[in-house]
Write an enzyme that holds these catalytic residues in place. Structure first.
Site, short mmCIF file in Angstrom:
data_model
loop_
_atom_site.label_atom_id
_atom_site.label_comp_id
_atom_site.label_asym_id
_atom_site.label_seq_id
_atom_site.Cartn_x
_atom_site.Cartn_y
_atom_site.Cartn_z
N ASP A 16 0.78 -1.06 0.11
CA ASP A 16 -0.09 -0.03 0.18
C ASP A 16 0.77 1.24 0.07
O ASP A 16 1.66 1.35 1.10
CB ASP A 16 -0.80 -0.11 1.32
CG ASP A 16 -1.75 1.18 1.30
OD1 ASP A 16 -2.34 1.82 0.24
OD2 ASP A 16 -2.29 1.47 2.28
N TYR A 21 3.67 9.78 0.24
CA TYR A 21 4.40 9.12 1.00
C TYR A 21 6.04 9.50 0.83
O TYR A 21 6.50 9.06 -0.27
CB TYR A 21 4.49 7.63 1.34
CG TYR A 21 3.02 7.19 1.81
CD1 TYR A 21 2.16 7.89 2.21
CD2 TYR A 21 2.73 5.98 1.57
CE1 TYR A 21 0.85 7.44 2.47
CE2 TYR A 21 1.62 5.28 1.98
CZ TYR A 21 0.70 6.24 2.61
OH TYR A 21 -0.59 5.96 2.75
#
Length: 90
Positions: A16, A21
């Protein structure tokens, strides 16, 4: 890479991610790790308006062009030709 190796060795295959990020670095790390074994993993990545939630203009937000560019950039970082699950912003 040690964490990813341990995860894969334990049978993990679902990764994921998001283009936000670490400003895309997470996708780059996963792309390097899975470069020769992509078929063994399922990639789920999220679109976050190019990592700039407050940006404005044609190349930002939920515009089709911005989302398409985000997909293309994620594909490059992940070193793959496809994303298994792509989640747009809510």
């Amino acid at each position: 890479m040690k964490i990813l190796s341990a995860y894969a060795d334990a049978g993990g295959n679902f990764i994921d991610l998001s283009d936000l990020y670490q400003f895309g670095e997470a996708e780059e790390i996963v792309g390097r790790f899975t470069a020769h074994s992509r078929h063994n993993f399922i990639f789920c990545t999220k679109y976050t308006a190019g990592g700039q939630p407050n940006a404005s203009g044609v190349n930002s937000g939920n515009h089709r062009k911005a989302m398409r560019q985000a997909v293309e950039e994620s594909l490059k970082r992940l070193k793959t030709e496809y994303i298994d699950v792509y989640i747009p912003p809510l």
